[in-house]
Structures are given as structure tokens and as C-alpha cells.
Scaffold this active site. Sequence first.
Site, PDB file in Angstrom:
ATOM      1  N   ALA A  78       0.832  -1.209   0.000  1.00  0.00           N
ATOM      2  CA  ALA A  78       0.000   0.000   0.000  1.00  0.00           C
ATOM      3  C   ALA A  78       0.865   1.257   0.000  1.00  0.00           C
ATOM      4  CB  ALA A  78      -0.932  -0.009   1.216  1.00  0.00           C
TER       5      ALA A  78
ATOM      6  N   THR B  21       3.354  -7.656   3.527  1.00  0.00           N
ATOM      7  CA  THR B  21       3.356  -7.894   2.080  1.00  0.00           C
ATOM      8  C   THR B  21       4.437  -8.898   1.699  1.00  0.00           C
ATOM      9  OG1 THR B  21       2.570  -5.640   1.673  1.00  0.00           O
ATOM     10  CG2 THR B  21       3.624  -6.779  -0.175  1.00  0.00           C
TER      11      THR B  21
ATOM     12  N   GLN C  19       1.786 -15.295   0.722  1.00  0.00           N
ATOM     13  CA  GLN C  19       2.102 -16.523  -0.005  1.00  0.00           C
ATOM     14  C   GLN C  19       1.142 -16.767  -1.158  1.00  0.00           C
ATOM     15  OE1 GLN C  19       1.997 -19.775   2.821  1.00  0.00           O
ATOM     16  NE2 GLN C  19       3.866 -19.137   3.834  1.00  0.00           N
ATOM     17  N   GLY C  20      -0.163 -16.939  -0.789  1.00  0.00           N
ATOM     18  CA  GLY C  20      -1.152 -17.511  -1.711  1.00  0.00           C
ATOM     19  C   GLY C  20      -1.238 -16.790  -3.023  1.00  0.00           C
TER      20      GLY C  20
ATOM     21  N   ARG D   5     -12.622 -18.902   5.800  1.00  0.00           N
ATOM     22  CA  ARG D   5     -11.631 -19.182   6.849  1.00  0.00           C
ATOM     23  C   ARG D   5     -12.205 -19.238   8.257  1.00  0.00           C
ATOM     24  NH1 ARG D   5      -6.816 -15.375   4.539  1.00  0.00           N
ATOM     25  NH2 ARG D   5      -6.618 -16.620   2.656  1.00  0.00           N
TER      26      ARG D   5
ATOM     27  N   GLU E 124      -8.982 -20.176  -4.100  1.00  0.00           N
ATOM     28  CA  GLU E 124      -8.954 -20.165  -2.634  1.00  0.00           C
ATOM     29  C   GLU E 124     -10.389 -20.107  -2.151  1.00  0.00           C
ATOM     30  OE1 GLU E 124      -6.417 -17.071  -1.143  1.00  0.00           O
ATOM     31  OE2 GLU E 124      -4.632 -17.977  -2.009  1.00  0.00           O
TER      32      GLU E 124
ATOM     33  N   HIS F 290      -6.452 -17.358  10.578  1.00  0.00           N
ATOM     34  CA  HIS F 290      -6.139 -18.287   9.485  1.00  0.00           C
ATOM     35  C   HIS F 290      -6.096 -19.686  10.065  1.00  0.00           C
ATOM     36  CE1 HIS F 290      -4.311 -20.085   5.983  1.00  0.00           C
ATOM     37  NE2 HIS F 290      -4.359 -18.933   5.348  1.00  0.00           N
TER      38      HIS F 290
ATOM     39  N   HIS G 251      -4.531 -13.494  11.753  1.00  0.00           N
ATOM     40  CA  HIS G 251      -3.907 -13.323  10.436  1.00  0.00           C
ATOM     41  C   HIS G 251      -4.096 -11.926   9.854  1.00  0.00           C
ATOM     42  CE1 HIS G 251      -2.400 -14.523   6.556  1.00  0.00           C
ATOM     43  NE2 HIS G 251      -3.543 -14.309   5.953  1.00  0.00           N
TER      44      HIS G 251
ATOM     45  N   ARG H 173     -12.856 -11.552   5.107  1.00  0.00           N
ATOM     46  CA  ARG H 173     -12.056 -11.233   3.918  1.00  0.00           C
ATOM     47  C   ARG H 173     -11.821 -12.483   3.090  1.00  0.00           C
ATOM     48  NH1 ARG H 173      -6.437 -11.429   2.375  1.00  0.00           N
ATOM     49  NH2 ARG H 173      -6.008 -12.445   4.356  1.00  0.00           N
TER      50      ARG H 173
ATOM     51  N   ASP I 239       0.653  -0.048  15.083  1.00  0.00           N
ATOM     52  CA  ASP I 239       0.999   1.341  15.431  1.00  0.00           C
ATOM     53  C   ASP I 239       0.070   2.336  14.745  1.00  0.00           C
ATOM     54  OD1 ASP I 239       3.221   0.347  16.781  1.00  0.00           O
ATOM     55  OD2 ASP I 239       4.561   0.631  15.077  1.00  0.00           O
TER      56      ASP I 239
HETATM   57  P1  FAD Z   1       2.352  -4.107   5.243  1.00  0.00           P
HETATM   58  O1  FAD Z   1       2.782  -4.841   4.041  1.00  0.00           O
HETATM   59  O2  FAD Z   1       2.317  -4.856   6.501  1.00  0.00           O
HETATM   60  O3  FAD Z   1       3.318  -2.855   5.432  1.00  0.00           O
HETATM   61  C1  FAD Z   1       3.233  -2.050   6.594  1.00  0.00           C
HETATM   62  C2  FAD Z   1       4.445  -1.144   6.633  1.00  0.00           C
HETATM   63  O4  FAD Z   1       4.312  -0.172   7.662  1.00  0.00           O
HETATM   64  C3  FAD Z   1       5.732  -1.889   6.930  1.00  0.00           C
HETATM   65  O5  FAD Z   1       6.718  -1.369   6.079  1.00  0.00           O
HETATM   66  C4  FAD Z   1       6.042  -1.506   8.388  1.00  0.00           C
HETATM   67  O6  FAD Z   1       7.394  -1.561   8.723  1.00  0.00           O
HETATM   68  C5  FAD Z   1       5.523  -0.075   8.397  1.00  0.00           C
HETATM   69  N1  FAD Z   1       5.206   0.445   9.738  1.00  0.00           N
HETATM   70  C6  FAD Z   1       4.308  -0.034  10.631  1.00  0.00           C
HETATM   71  N2  FAD Z   1       4.306   0.732  11.750  1.00  0.00           N
HETATM   72  C7  FAD Z   1       5.208   1.720  11.555  1.00  0.00           C
HETATM   73  C8  FAD Z   1       5.683   2.806  12.349  1.00  0.00           C
HETATM   74  N3  FAD Z   1       5.242   3.048  13.592  1.00  0.00           N
HETATM   75  N4  FAD Z   1       6.631   3.616  11.821  1.00  0.00           N
HETATM   76  C9  FAD Z   1       7.137   3.398  10.581  1.00  0.00           C
HETATM   77  N5  FAD Z   1       6.741   2.373   9.788  1.00  0.00           N
HETATM   78  C10 FAD Z   1       5.790   1.556  10.273  1.00  0.00           C
HETATM   79  N6  FAD Z   1      -2.928 -11.179   1.341  1.00  0.00           N
HETATM   80  C11 FAD Z   1      -3.226 -11.524   0.064  1.00  0.00           C
HETATM   81  O7  FAD Z   1      -3.975 -10.813  -0.612  1.00  0.00           O
HETATM   82  N7  FAD Z   1      -2.687 -12.660  -0.469  1.00  0.00           N
HETATM   83  C12 FAD Z   1      -1.851 -13.475   0.210  1.00  0.00           C
HETATM   84  O8  FAD Z   1      -1.376 -14.456  -0.303  1.00  0.00           O
HETATM   85  C13 FAD Z   1      -1.551 -13.142   1.550  1.00  0.00           C
HETATM   86  N8  FAD Z   1      -0.752 -13.936   2.298  1.00  0.00           N
HETATM   87  C14 FAD Z   1      -0.379 -13.537   3.544  1.00  0.00           C
HETATM   88  C15 FAD Z   1       0.531 -14.305   4.253  1.00  0.00           C
HETATM   89  C16 FAD Z   1       0.979 -13.887   5.487  1.00  0.00           C
HETATM   90  C17 FAD Z   1       1.945 -14.723   6.247  1.00  0.00           C
HETATM   91  C18 FAD Z   1       0.496 -12.672   6.033  1.00  0.00           C
HETATM   92  C19 FAD Z   1       0.980 -12.197   7.364  1.00  0.00           C
HETATM   93  C20 FAD Z   1      -0.429 -11.909   5.339  1.00  0.00           C
HETATM   94  C21 FAD Z   1      -0.868 -12.327   4.083  1.00  0.00           C
HETATM   95  N9  FAD Z   1      -1.785 -11.577   3.351  1.00  0.00           N
HETATM   96  C22 FAD Z   1      -2.092 -11.953   2.074  1.00  0.00           C
HETATM   97  C23 FAD Z   1      -2.239 -10.279   3.848  1.00  0.00           C
HETATM   98  C24 FAD Z   1      -1.410  -9.169   3.139  1.00  0.00           C
HETATM   99  O9  FAD Z   1      -0.073  -9.575   3.079  1.00  0.00           O
HETATM  100  C25 FAD Z   1      -1.487  -7.859   3.863  1.00  0.00           C
HETATM  101  O10 FAD Z   1      -2.791  -7.530   4.182  1.00  0.00           O
HETATM  102  C26 FAD Z   1      -0.914  -6.741   2.979  1.00  0.00           C
HETATM  103  O11 FAD Z   1       0.361  -7.101   2.536  1.00  0.00           O
HETATM  104  C27 FAD Z   1      -0.882  -5.454   3.753  1.00  0.00           C
HETATM  105  O12 FAD Z   1      -0.128  -4.518   3.028  1.00  0.00           O
HETATM  106  P2  FAD Z   1       0.133  -3.098   3.686  1.00  0.00           P
HETATM  107  O13 FAD Z   1       1.000  -2.366   2.725  1.00  0.00           O
HETATM  108  O14 FAD Z   1      -1.128  -2.505   4.115  1.00  0.00           O
HETATM  109  O15 FAD Z   1       0.945  -3.428   5.034  1.00  0.00           O
HETATM  110  C1  SIN Z   2      -2.776 -17.738   2.236  1.00  0.00           C
HETATM  111  O1  SIN Z   2      -1.889 -17.916   1.389  1.00  0.00           O
HETATM  112  O2  SIN Z   2      -3.439 -18.628   2.744  1.00  0.00           O
HETATM  113  C2  SIN Z   2      -3.044 -16.346   2.670  1.00  0.00           C
HETATM  114  C3  SIN Z   2      -3.811 -15.685   1.634  1.00  0.00           C
HETATM  115  C4  SIN Z   2      -4.435 -14.456   2.186  1.00  0.00           C
HETATM  116  O3  SIN Z   2      -4.355 -14.190   3.382  1.00  0.00           O
HETATM  117  O4  SIN Z   2      -5.058 -13.754   1.396  1.00  0.00           O
END
Ligand code: FAD
Ligand code: SIN
Length: 541
Positions: free
Chosen positions: A33, A60, A64-65, A293, A131, A247, A354, A389, A226
Site C-alpha cells: 500500500a 506484504t 504466499q497464496g 476461513r 482459494e 487463518h 492473520h 475477507r 501502530d
Molecule cells: P504491510 O505490508 O504490513 O506494510 C506495513 C508497513 O508499515 C511496513 O513497512 C512496516 O514496517 C511499516 N510500519 C508499521 N508501523 C510503523 C511505524 N510506527 N513507523 C514506521 N513504519 C511503520 N494477502 C493476500 O492478498 N494474499 C496473500 O497471499 C496473503 N498472504 C499472507 C501471508 C501472510 C503470512 C500474512 C501475514 C499476510 C498475508 N496476506 C495476504 C495479507 C497481506 O499480506 C497484507 O494484508 C498486505 O500485505 C498489507 O499490506 P500493507 O502495505 O497494508 O501493510
Molecule cells: C494464504 O496464502 O493462505 C493467505 C492468503 C491471504 O491471506 O489472502
Amino acid sequence: MNEFNPPRYLAPFESRSFPHLFTDVLVIGSGAAGLRAAIEASRHADVAIVTKDELKASNTDWAQGGIAAAIGPDDSADLHAEDTIEVACGLSVAEAVRSIVGQAPERIRELIDWGAEFDLDEHGEPALTREGGHSRRRVLHARGDATGAELEKTLIARLASCDRIRTLEHTYVVDLLTLDNTCLGAVIWSQTYGMTLVWADAVILATGGAGQVFRETTNPRIATGDGLAMAYRAGCKLCDIEFVQFHPTTLYVAGAARVLISEAARGEGGILVNKYGERFMEKYSPKKELAPRDVVSRAVLSEMHQTGDTNVYLDLTHVSAAQLSSRFPRIKELCSLFDINVSEDWIPVCPSAHYMVGGVWTEPDASTSVEHLFACGEVAWTGLHGANRMGSNSLLEALAMGKMAGEAAGKMSAATGEGKHQRPPEIKAEPRKPEIGAIDLGDVRSSVRSNMWRNVGIVRHRQDLQRAIERFRFWSGYVLERNFSDPRGWRIQNLLIIAELIAKAALDREESRGVHYRADFPESEAEPRHSFTQKPEATAG
Ligand code: FAD
Ligand code: SIN
């Protein structure tokens, strides 16, 4: 002197004593994001990305999936929207769903143009998997089970061609700076430079999820919520934060981190069995292993109780060795570290926290209830997921809403025009109680997380929720009013704040819907309703 919101956790504070930085747009977080938002905003304005670890450290990077997009010949954005709305149990916002899933093919094309390599099928087209909840094969993946890492790599590489973006890694955002319900920037801290004030025309919160508030979680250590706590302190409206997705399949081996075993493994034929080798999902849902899920997580919990075991098992032994190697190389390697050969052995799995379904309430352009503050990705509530979700919709949401947030913030800054970046206002914060050595922060952290897991977890009940809230209030009494001088303390203050907010929202929702299950209110109310959480002073204003 101005009456600013925070600087909340800082020792006696005078803005004159700190260095100042200026930027047009400040992006907090470097997951999908934040990076996508920064790239978009830089078409209109100068951008600073601040992130608390190295750039790629994020949920991010661990995804995996895959990422969902209706690009198959038998698929359409309408079908993708229908599935998303069905899984959301009455709480999604149809316009948001259509806008986000409608952008999916374009976001994918753009990633491919920027160098992303998705896995291909025998015709050279992106290979698609299924999925839970998806009525079609529509989940693209990369390097088998390393989709998130491929996205992160692609977006970080793209930054190099955006010369209006600068990055500050290993820099922790302590709090947002707001005055009269307008966000003016943030207080940041790094080991090298200490405390600094950053002033910006627009701020984009992209801080991701809060899985670390639970003892058992798939999330990496950065996911401490945070952003949610900062937004709350700044007076933002939060929406539906009681909805936390669990999850069903994380690796359960003593001593191993709770690493995710992707739902795609069930999409490719994996089955769940109890310790007697009985396949059990058909007792709980006609969709069996590909039920939503929340249904699978509760079924797993129920089998664990019935068999008296600490886990159930995922059986992939009937999946061909070639498929296991190409689709799940990381999972295979990880399991082998614990002497589990996925071609021969069942994988011990259990549920864990999750994904944060609720979050900072946002408009369709990602703006929040605080002026000049935008939110996108997992920290935000957009109306896409409702009460549940669908897998692989969140990477999509992060990219789609990151783009919207970047565009809106970049244009807002460009419209501010000349004369900005004037001398910043002088601000002062009152002294607070000093940090005391007697507080064992590690102990508070593990107590908060255990309490959340035991009392605010997959199956909730009034008495448990009340007990959890009482404990959070007691700990807050001596933790929240202290000054801490580095992120260890601030993180725990944030965890405590959001733990209590989630527990309160869960107590107030006296029904079961989607991922929120109340044993004392197992039915859904007739009329779906959103829940809102806001600091009392902000509501009054
Ligand atoms: P993030 O990618 O978590 O990024 C957050 C950022 O904010 C990081 O850089 C962090 O360091 C920074 N940050 C946080 N707090 C602070 C602070 N106080 N000061 C400065 N920086 C800060 N979703 C799918 O659609 N498909 C999948 O296959 C999938 N698999 C997943 C597998 C796992 C193991 C997990 C944990 C999640 C998965 N998800 C999946 C969910 C998905 O990964 C997340 O919802 C998505 O990546 C969130 O993106 P984001 O950019 O909002 O946050
Ligand atoms: C998973 O690979 O099972 C996670 C996929 C997701 O959270 O969207």
C-alpha cells in the site's frame, strides 16, 4: 503556543528543540500500500517514505497464496464482486467492492510492465489457483508461494525510477501531528537522529496490520498496529475493528514461529485430518476445506477440543512431488527444517490471528475523518471485506487503494501551491510521568498477547471479553501515562490501546457475523450494522 494532538508519548516537549523536515506528501509504511501510494503521489509532488525497519520488512513480503484478479476466460469483475460480497456477510459496501475488484486487471498489468514475474501456465498465461470463497480460479501467484516478495521487489525496484521519492528506513513514526482535526505531519524517531518533526501537506498511513496483538499470529514482528493506535489518538474514526481474521492453517511445531501454510495448499487439493486421520471438514461445511476461513478455523478448534489434541493436520501426501516443489517451495523447505517431509508426513497445523479486517474508516479516495490524512492497505477500512475477507483480496486492496491514496494526496499537495513549508508552528507538550525501570515491558507485551488470544480470540464470550478489558485497563494505568524513550515502550503502549479497543468493540457486538463469533450470541442480527470507535473528545468535537 498551539494545542496539538500529541506529541503524546514524548518527554516534556518543545518543537523548537527538535530538527524539522519538510515534504509534500509523507507516506508511513513500505508494504504494497505505502509503496504503491508513494509511486502515484510522486507524479504530483515530492514524497518521503518513512518505515520502521528495512524497506521490504512488511506483511506484504510474507504473503504466499497470491493476488486475486478476474482475468480468466470464465471470469469477470462482476463475479469477483459477487463472491467478495457473499463472503462479507452483509457488511461490505458494494461500490467499494466494485471499484477495487474492477481495478484488479489494470493493477496486475502495471505490475507486469514494472517487471513482476507471475507463474505461467502451459499456454504462457498467468497460472490461476483457487482459494476459499472464490467461485473461479482467479488467484495469480509468483515463485510458487512467494507472491508478496515478488510484489515488494517489483515496487521497490520501481522507486528507483521515481526521482521525487526519498526513503527513510529504520525510522519509527511515534505519532501524527494534528491541529484542529487536520494532519500536519508526524513525529519520527531513529537511532541515529533521535526525534525529528516532519511537516507535510498530506500524510498517508500505510502501516499494515496488528497481528502481533495476539499470542498466536502469522504476522511478522512489524505488525504491531501502530497506525491504528496513532489514528485513534489523532481522533480518526475507526470502523468494525472487532473483525479479526484467523487463518486456520499455521505450522504448529514447538519452537517454530507460527508460519503460514497457505490456503492455496488446500486449493491445490490438501485435506485436513484429525489425529485419527479422519477428514473432518465435510461435517462442518459442504465447501469442505475451501469453506470461508472463519468456518474452517472454528472447525479446526472444535476438532482440537474433541480429540484433546493441540493441532490438526494438513495432508498433502497425495499431491505430486513436482507440484509441491513448483507451487510450495518455501513451505516445503520450511517444513523440512522441522523434519517434516510434506510428501510423506502430515503437517501439524492450528489457527492463528492473520488479518485485521476493520481499520481506519476511509472514503472511496482513501481520505479519513481527519483532514489531510489518508489511509490505505490493511490499516484501513474501505468496505471491501465487510465481516470477512476473501483470501488474496488484500494485496489487491493494498495496491488499488494505495494508488487512490497517492493520487488524492499528491493532488492535494499540488493544489496547496506556493507559500507552504513556512515556519512550523511552535508546540509544547506537558511533562508526563518518567519511564521507570520497574516495568518489565517484555512481560506486559506477552501478557497483552496471551490475554487477547485466550479471551478475544476465535470464539468470544461476554465474561471473557470483560475480563480482558479489566486487565488491559489495569495495565494501561501504569504503562500509558509513562514517557518512554524508544520504540520498545511506544510499541507496547500501542498494543495496549488497540487490544482494549478491539475487545470493547467485540463486547459491544452482541451477534455472530463473519469472523466475529460470540458463543453467547451465536446468531446474526437481522440488520447488519457497522461499529465505530473514536476517541471521546474527537466525537464531541
Ligand atoms: P504491510 O505490508 O504490513 O506494510 C506495513 C508497513 O508499515 C511496513 O513497512 C512496516 O514496517 C511499516 N510500519 C508499521 N508501523 C510503523 C511505524 N510506527 N513507523 C514506521 N513504519 C511503520 N494477502 C493476500 O492478498 N494474499 C496473500 O497471499 C496473503 N498472504 C499472507 C501471508 C501472510 C503470512 C500474512 C501475514 C499476510 C498475508 N496476506 C495476504 C495479507 C497481506 O499480506 C497484507 O494484508 C498486505 O500485505 C498489507 O499490506 P500493507 O502495505 O497494508 O501493510
Ligand atoms: C494464504 O496464502 O493462505 C493467505 C492468503 C491471504 O491471506 O489472502
